[in-house]
Design a protein around this motif. Structure first.
Motif, PDB file in Angstrom:
ATOM      1  N   ALA A  28     -10.352  -4.519   5.767  1.00 24.45           N
ATOM      2  CA  ALA A  28      -9.022  -5.084   5.582  1.00 24.45           C
ATOM      3  C   ALA A  28      -8.417  -4.725   4.227  1.00 24.45           C
ATOM      4  CB  ALA A  28      -9.091  -6.588   5.716  1.00 24.45           C
ATOM      5  N   VAL A  29      -7.133  -4.448   4.239  1.00 29.48           N
ATOM      6  CA  VAL A  29      -6.408  -4.187   2.996  1.00 29.48           C
ATOM      7  C   VAL A  29      -6.021  -5.538   2.400  1.00 29.48           C
ATOM      8  CG1 VAL A  29      -4.333  -3.159   2.034  1.00 29.48           C
ATOM      9  CG2 VAL A  29      -5.525  -2.031   3.884  1.00 29.48           C
ATOM     10  N   ASN A  30      -6.328  -5.714   1.123  1.00 29.91           N
ATOM     11  CA  ASN A  30      -6.042  -7.001   0.505  1.00 29.91           C
ATOM     12  C   ASN A  30      -4.747  -7.012  -0.291  1.00 29.91           C
ATOM     13  OD1 ASN A  30      -8.182  -8.455   1.439  1.00 29.91           O
ATOM     14  ND2 ASN A  30      -9.543  -7.837  -0.227  1.00 29.91           N
ATOM     15  N   VAL A  82      -1.050   2.215  -4.588  1.00 30.93           N
ATOM     16  CA  VAL A  82      -2.452   1.867  -4.762  1.00 30.93           C
ATOM     17  C   VAL A  82      -2.744   0.719  -3.807  1.00 30.93           C
ATOM     18  CG1 VAL A  82      -4.247   1.201  -6.367  1.00 30.93           C
ATOM     19  CG2 VAL A  82      -2.262   2.425  -7.200  1.00 30.93           C
ATOM     20  N   SER A  83      -3.800   0.858  -3.054  1.00 34.47           N
ATOM     21  CA  SER A  83      -4.159  -0.227  -2.142  1.00 34.47           C
ATOM     22  C   SER A  83      -5.588  -0.658  -2.421  1.00 34.47           C
ATOM     23  CB  SER A  83      -4.022   0.241  -0.703  1.00 34.47           C
ATOM     24  OG  SER A  83      -4.888   1.310  -0.469  1.00 34.47           O
ATOM     25  N   ALA A  84      -5.812  -1.955  -2.293  1.00 38.18           N
ATOM     26  CA  ALA A  84      -7.150  -2.505  -2.534  1.00 38.18           C
ATOM     27  C   ALA A  84      -7.669  -3.038  -1.222  1.00 38.18           C
ATOM     28  CB  ALA A  84      -7.077  -3.623  -3.558  1.00 38.18           C
ATOM     29  N   ILE A 141     -12.074  -5.946  -3.824  1.00 41.61           N
ATOM     30  CA  ILE A 141     -10.914  -6.169  -4.675  1.00 41.61           C
ATOM     31  C   ILE A 141      -9.900  -7.003  -3.909  1.00 41.61           C
ATOM     32  CG2 ILE A 141      -9.061  -5.060  -5.962  1.00 41.61           C
ATOM     33  CD1 ILE A 141     -11.845  -4.619  -7.105  1.00 41.61           C
ATOM     34  N   ASN A 142      -9.517  -8.144  -4.508  1.00 44.52           N
ATOM     35  CA  ASN A 142      -8.587  -9.034  -3.824  1.00 44.52           C
ATOM     36  C   ASN A 142      -7.147  -8.810  -4.240  1.00 44.52           C
ATOM     37  OD1 ASN A 142     -10.496 -10.433  -2.350  1.00 44.52           O
ATOM     38  ND2 ASN A 142     -10.990 -11.752  -4.089  1.00 44.52           N
ATOM     39  N   CYS A 157     -10.505   1.056  -4.106  1.00 39.95           N
ATOM     40  CA  CYS A 157      -9.061   1.102  -4.236  1.00 39.95           C
ATOM     41  C   CYS A 157      -8.686   2.553  -3.971  1.00 39.95           C
ATOM     42  CB  CYS A 157      -8.617   0.724  -5.644  1.00 39.95           C
ATOM     43  SG  CYS A 157      -8.670  -1.041  -5.913  1.00 39.95           S
ATOM     44  N   LYS A 158      -7.623   2.760  -3.254  1.00 42.78           N
ATOM     45  CA  LYS A 158      -7.237   4.123  -2.940  1.00 42.78           C
ATOM     46  C   LYS A 158      -5.825   4.382  -3.443  1.00 42.78           C
ATOM     47  CE  LYS A 158     -10.229   4.419   1.087  1.00 42.78           C
ATOM     48  NZ  LYS A 158     -11.410   5.097   0.612  1.00 42.78           N
ATOM     49  N   VAL A 159      -5.639   5.585  -3.943  1.00 39.05           N
ATOM     50  CA  VAL A 159      -4.331   5.971  -4.463  1.00 39.05           C
ATOM     51  C   VAL A 159      -3.724   6.967  -3.477  1.00 39.05           C
ATOM     52  CG1 VAL A 159      -3.109   6.990  -6.400  1.00 39.05           C
ATOM     53  CG2 VAL A 159      -5.192   5.719  -6.794  1.00 39.05           C
ATOM     54  N   TRP A 160      -2.495   6.702  -3.046  1.00 39.91           N
ATOM     55  CA  TRP A 160      -1.851   7.556  -2.056  1.00 39.91           C
ATOM     56  C   TRP A 160      -0.581   8.131  -2.661  1.00 39.91           C
ATOM     57  CZ3 TRP A 160      -4.926   6.962   2.242  1.00 39.91           C
ATOM     58  CH2 TRP A 160      -5.631   5.766   2.354  1.00 39.91           C
TER      59      TRP A 160
END
Lengths: 439, 878
Positions: A178-180, A194-196, A222-223, A202-205
């Motif tokens: 799940a993406v937080n 940036v998604s956690a 990561i919340n 964490c991913k940078v798109w």
């Protein structure tokens, strides 16, 4: 004069707390609120909206509105399903909600109308973020997918049907859980996202290329995320109570650097917010403590306790409000605001003749004394006004023409003056430069 | 002089007829005025040394004693034999002195390259051999670019030579260059293709000799295979570029080939004509020979590559204007080429021999047919070809999938496995497209055929991975999941069959094929996270087995395939596990997860991750609280620490004993339990279970972990029940003694040991603090141990048991002393001073008694113990 306020809510029924960030004084406490994570939002500067957890088991969800000056709930609306994520654009003209079934709803604030509802994710939406210019919406879901929507394209049915395009602009599926949280930087259409996620990364798109650029592995899930205004690092609130610092441009796959941790390590960081005014990072933890950090020194500046330290904080937002004039005026504007809270959000999309084909956004008024909602109109409202104008006949239009002419003249004068000023300034600068050069 | 003048005067006067000239001897004539100077002058005359006699020490020489310099000179000798020998000599020299080549590489190449267009065949062959065997292989590491650029002009020159033989050698040599340095092709693509076109066009000159044509064709096929046909080829290396950096278009591989597409079309045309020339041969009764086959194969492969590339270029260009817009791919190609391809090339499918022949020939026809099919799949939108032709191709594809190609005659041998697999690998990627586009009849057939392939493929074959990706592409085309939502029920049925096979496939794959396992897990995860896994019982069972196969045999310690997979696959599996538990939680699943966690092979980080995942599933409300409790407690109670012989286990590395893992695990479990709600309530629920575990007398590491849990949840004063306290007081003395036993005597005071002990002692201290009754009971029990052993010592004569008793007493004393050393605990135990005094008495009495079983050493020990205990007990009074 501006005032920076921190608002926070919890998944327990502790209401919404608000504090002045500069002084640390607690302000009004809004009652009756138990919101999910990402379920609280300030709608422009106008009012607060929060979706409610209460009815999660029931068939319909609920979204409550509070005006800034009154602790009681003023407007209650009941969308079709429970809303798990809620956000509003920066002007406060639209409210966007993500449902437990993966649908996303867009409401127009002024009329409460449900403009559009579409199936965005397979399972529930966890977070919604507007891009800096409010043109794109980024949504994250329980299934780990992140999707980018263009608000204009969403309403562009014709072109879509013609080209058989998908609704979304991009989709990013590389998260395994799940993406937080999602943050987006200031690059407009070239922004980085940036998604956690729960999968400890964490991913940078890249928004322009629509692809994954970096994947940074953290020691815990990561919340929450907050972006440093410098744009090179982001802060990540971990499930182990630490606030980590991740570099967007990092070479290594692992992030180890961390800013600090809340006193009780068992309490996870649940939300983060960054206040550019004063460069402060604000964190909320499961223990109900809201901590204000100085991100340069890594030291906590002050802390607030929320809900008697029992309920976990799960939403923090920094709101900058313009305070209008003196107390008297505020009083009067308060009265007006009370009357001008918008109608509740509608449950269903209107079908039939009165559905409009597009939306028109009018520029916001310059002065805050003008009644706010009168200036935001969707197409049919404007159509009505046009009709009215037509009926009023030529006299009105002539007056209008005169006025416009006058305005035009004024503008030209203004323009000339600016030009003159500019030339003067240029001369001064040139002389200065020459003198400086000769010296 | 004076004299001679005088007679001259006289003669004139006298008038003499004959002049009488008197000459004097010894006089010389003066030199004439026009005389040539014949003097020879020179500074020095140097005669060249004889090479035989020269001193060559220090120079590398060939067998015949020639230096490299001489050899290079000889390569341009007018005699072909000498040239050839020189080349041999160079080869020989380089063989023995490889360093020579490194330093003089360019000089050698510069000289040798002239030989490429040598008139003599044997010289050319030797030249080729020299480069093939020596020069290229030894330059692999360094940059070959400069060397190739020195060679290329000569290659081009030789390619344009009038002699066919020389030209062929040039192509052969160029193929060699490309083999060793692939970028050559992209650098000179246009010119090279032109040359190839030229030579193939004139094939009628040497159509008799297939091997010559083959030389050119194989090179061409190799070159065209270097065309970038996949997106992944070009984008894979961009991983770690800095963000927001300026992107260079020039670096784009495909951009470099952008201009050759026109040339490619010409080549395709030429190749198709060439193919036509072979057609009569194909239908001859005897089939064709090895060389013709190789030519045909190369022709078809080249056409395939060229078409693939052109289509890709076109799609790319299209994407700039209209994204994701699929057109009739055949029409994309040039208007002239398209009918050629469809009529002359594809129209000749299938290639079948007239008579039935040996297996070898059969095999050849099969390979050619499969290449043709690849081209068909590449070009077609199918609607623009004759349905009849389409059907012929589809039948071939179906038969290949079903593995029953042309088995009509029973005596035929089946197609060899490697060839068959290679064909399938090439065909499989297009299957999803076919399935999605074909009408329902063919769709059904293809689905059927593919399912049989999928079922038949062995885990170790590369087909598995290809099949999985087909399944993936059918279920998730373009990222949108089409699982069980398809309008066509047949597709849905097949999809279900495939998905249900996945978990068992996972178990078959084991840990030997991590890539395939990863692909399966990824697919399962993608299905799981959108909640479309309606697991059948066998599905669930297989998943359970994946995490834990131990259920079949007790002795199997190796654990499931999960524990042995690489970390990335494990992460995927865990993410899948989360979504799987959300949808289909069952207690057998939890059991298997537990036994998976208890597997000693598992990395600690993965273990923590599993606990996290299960906790997430619990907090999302998918696991019952009781199940979660039992999961956590079982972990702590059952986790096996490697127990070393003797007491020195604390010294061992924590990784080896898994002690550190257990510590971390205990900490994690405490954290999770404390998060689950009010401590005392949780304790109330867990009390019975935990104390049951205590009753089983676990090893002290696990005991410590359980005690820690109790301490975390308990508060002061204790909320434990009477019976629990009784159980604890049963257990604690033994536990304390075990801890003390682990301290070697000579290291009692080292800080490391004190730290380690403290970890185990602290939960006890907490409990003592919270319940004075427990303290009293424990001390009483220890006292009784001492007194029992004292008695035993007095009566028993046996050495061995005597020593044991003595040790036990010693340990008890140490425990008391340890507790006494801690300031806080000293206060707690001071209330039960009487028990300590009793112990002291026993020790003193033992020491003074004249028991025969007590050795001198033992007596000394007791004395020491007694004294220390006395001091301790005295300090308690204060």
């Amino acid at each position: 004069m501006e005032e920076t306020t921190v608002i926070a809510s919890s998944s327990f029924d502790c209401g919404i707390g608000s504090w002045d960030l500069k002084t640390g004084n607690e302000q009004l406490r809004f009652k009756q609120c138990a919101s999910p994570s990402h379920g609280l939002t300030a709608v422009g500067e106008k009012f607060l909206a929060a979706s409610q957890l209460r009815n999660a088991s029931g068939s319909s969800g609920s979204v409550f509105f509070w005006s800034w000056n009154k602790p009681q709930v003023e407007v209650r609306s009941f969308p079709v399903e429970s809303i798990t994520a809620l956000t509003a654009n920066s002007e406060g003209t639209y409210i966007v909600g993500g449902g437990a079934s993966g649908d996303i709803f867009i409401w127009e604030v002024a009329t409460g109308k449900l403009l559009k509802k579409w199936h965005a994710h397979y399972v529930s939406v966890t977070c919604l973020v507007f891009s800096g210019d409010d043109s794109l919406l980024v949504s994250g879901s329980q299934d780990g997918s992140v999707r980018v929507w263009s608000l204009i394209r969403l309403f562009d049915d014709q072109q879509r049907q013609h080209q058989e395009r998908t609704l979304y602009e991009h989709k990013f599926d590389e998260h395994t859980m799940a993406v937080n949280d999602i943050v987006i930087d200031y690059g407009g259409c070239n922004a980085l996202i940036v998604s956690a996620s729960k999968d400890q990364t964490c991913k940078v798109w890249s928004l322009s290329q629509g692809k994954l650029l970096r994947s940074i592995i953290f020691p815990s899930k990561i919340n929450a995320l907050a972006l440093d205004p410098g744009g090179s690092v982001f802060y990540a609130g971990g499930g182990d109570g630490n606030i980590y610092i991740g570099a967007l441009n990092s070479k290594s796959d692992y992030a180890t650097q961390f800013l600090g941790s809340v006193s009780d390590p068992s309490k996870a960081i649940t939300c983060l917010a960054y206040c550019a005014d004063g460069n402060l990072l604000i964190s909320g933890s499961e223990g109900g403590v809201i901590c204000v950090w100085n991100p340069r020194s890594g030291q906590p500046v002050r802390s607030f306790t929320f809900g008697h330290g029992k309920g976990p904080v799960n939403n923090i937002q920094v709101v900058r409000k313009t305070i209008v004039g003196n107390a008297n005026k505020a009083q009067s504007s308060w009265k007006r605001n009370v009357s001008s809270l918008p109608p509740p959000l509608e449950k269903y999309e209107r079908k039939g003749d009165d559905t409009m084909d597009g939306i028109v956004i009018v520029d916001p008024p310059l002065s805050s004394d003008v009644p706010v909602y009168s200036s935001y109109r969707s197409a049919d409202l404007i159509n009505e006004q046009v009709k009215e104008l037509e009926q009023q006949g030529s006299a009105a239009t002539e007056i209008e023409m005169e006025r416009l002419k006058l305005e035009y003249k004024k503008s030209i004068q203004m323009n000339d003056q600016w030009q003159k000023n500019y030339e003067n300034l240029l001369q001064v600068v040139m002389e200065e430069e020459l003198n400086g050069g000769s010296n | 002089m004076v004299r001679s003048k005088a007679p001259g005067k006289k003669q004139q006067k006298k008038g003499v007829d004959f002049k009488k000239i008197k000459r004097k001897l010894g006089r010389k004539l003066p030199p004439p005025k026009n005389a040539t100077n014949t003097e020879i002058k020179s500074q020095a005359i140097v005669l060249p040394e004889q090479s035989v006699g020269a001193d060559k020490s220090g120079f590398a020489t060939s067998k015949k004693g020639l230096t490299l310099d001489e050899l290079l000179k000889q390569t341009s000798h007018h005699n072909a034999k000498v040239r050839k020998n020189a080349l041999h000599g160079i080869k020989d020299l380089l063989e023995h002195n490889p360093a020579e080549l490194q330093s003089l590489k360019y000089a050698i190449v510069d000289k040798l390259r002239e030989r490429l267009s040598d008139d003599d065949k044997s010289v050319r062959d030797t030249f080729y051999l020299l480069f093939d065997s020596k020069i290229f292989p030894s330059c692999v590491e360094d940059n070959q670019g400069p060397m190739v650029s020195r060679l290329m002009p000569y290659i081009f020159k030789a390619m344009a030579e009038s002699s066919v033989e020389v030209r062929l050698m040039a192509f052969k040599f160029f193929h060699l260059v490309v083999k060793h340095y692939p970028p050559t092709f992209s650098l000179y693509a246009d010119k090279i293709l032109e040359n190839y076109k030229d030579i193939i066009q004139k094939n009628h000159f040497y159509v008799q000799d297939r091997s010559k044509l083959n030389v050119a064709l194989s090179g061409l096929a190799h070159c065209l295979s270097l065309l970038p046909c996949d997106e992944s080829d070009t984008e894979s290396h961009k991983e770690n570029e800095p963000l927001l950096a300026y992107e260079q278009d020039a670096a784009n591989e495909s951009a470099r080939f952008a201009h050759v597409s026109g040339r490619l079309k010409e080549i395709v045309g030429v190749l198709i004509n060439c193919f036509q020339d072979f057609i009569p041969l194909i239908h001859t009764p005897g089939g064709f020979d090895e060389k013709s086959f190789s030519c045909l194969h190369h022709i078809l492969c080249s056409i395939g590559y060229a078409i693939k590339f052109s289509i890709r270029m076109h799609v790319q260009r299209q994407n700039m204007w209209l994204p994701a817009y699929e057109d009739d791919t055949l029409m994309l190609l040039d208007q002239d080429i398209a009918p050629l391809i469809s009529k002359k090339l594809l129209g000749s499918f299938p290639l079948n021999p007239e008579n039935n022949l040996s297996g070898k020939v059969d095999e050849r026809y099969f390979i050619l047919n499969s290449v043709l099919t690849e081209i068909f799949l590449e070009v077609s939108d199918w609607s623009h070809l004759h349905t009849d032709l389409c059907n012929r191709f589809l039948v071939f594809i179906e038969n290949t999938l079903l593995d029953k190609v042309t088995r009509s005659h029973r005596q035929r041998k089946p197609i060899p496995k490697p060839i068959y697999e290679k064909t399938l690998l090439a065909l499989l990627p297009s299957i999803p497209k076919l399935i999605l586009r074909m009408d329902s009849d063919w769709r059904e057939n293809l689905l059927q055929a593919f399912t049989s392939t999928f079922n038949d493929c062995k885990p170790e074959s590369p087909l598995t991975l290809a099949c999985i990706s087909v399944v993936r592409n059918v279920i998730i085309p373009n990222g949108d999941i089409h699982y069980l939502s398809e309008s066509d029920p047949t597709v849905t049925n097949y999809q279900r069959v495939w998905v249900n096979k996945l978990p068992s496939l996972l178990n078959q794959l084991g840990d030997k094929h991590p890539l395939s396992s990863q692909a399966v897990l990824k697919l399962l995860l993608d299905l799981g996270r959108v909640g479309c896994l309606n697991a059948s019982p066998t599905f669930e069972e297989d998943i359970i087995n994946f995490f834990n196969p131990c259920s079949q045999g007790e002795g199997d310690v190796s654990g499931g395939a999960f524990a042995r997979l690489p970390r990335e696959a494990q992460d995927l599996a865990l993410a899948f596990l989360y979504y799987f538990t959300i949808n289909n939680f069952s207690s057998p699943l939890l059991e298997s997860i537990v036994s998976c966690c208890l597997n000693p092979q598992l990395e600690p980080a993965v273990l923590c991750r599993i606990v996290e995942v299960v906790h997430d599933a619990y907090s999302a409300g998918y696991i019952q609280i009781t199940d979660h409790f039992s999961f956590l407690t079982t972990l702590v109670a059952r986790f096996k620490v490697v127990q070393e012989e003797g007491q020195f286990s604390m010294e061992c590395k924590e990784q080896e004993t898994h002690r550190g893992t257990l510590k971390a695990l205990a900490e994690l479990v405490c954290l999770r339990l404390s998060k689950m709600g009010d401590g005392s309530l949780v304790l109330q629920i867990l009390e019975k279970v935990l104390l049951e575990q205590i009753n089983l007398k676990p090893w002290f590491d696990n005991g410590c972990a359980i005690l820690r849990i109790i301490c975390t949840l308990d508060s002061k004063p204790t909320s434990l029940s009477e019976s629990s306290i009784a159980t604890l007081s049963e257990y604690l003395p033994g536990y304390l003694i075990d801890i003390v036993k682990c301290i070697p005597e000579d290291k009692e005071n080292s800080s490391f040991y004190i730290q380690t002990c403290l970890y185990y002692l602290i939960p006890c201290y907490f409990m003592f603090e919270r319940s004075s009754k427990l303290t009293e009971e424990v001390l009483k029990r220890m006292q009784s141990i001492v007194s029992e052993n004292t008695k035993a010592l007095e009566s028993v004569q046996d050495r061995e048991s005597g020593r044991n008793s003595l040790n036990l007493i010693q340990c008890v004393v140490s425990v008391v002393l340890l507790m006494h050393n801690d300031v806080k605990v000293r206060k707690i135990i001071s209330s039960s001073k009487s028990e300590i005094d009793l112990i002291l008495q026993d020790v003193i009495s033992l020491q003074s008694s004249g028991s025969t079983s007590l050795t001198v050493e033992g007596k000394h020990m007791m004395k020491m113990a007694g004294e220390r205990l006395k001091i301790a007990s005295n300090s308690l009074v204060r």
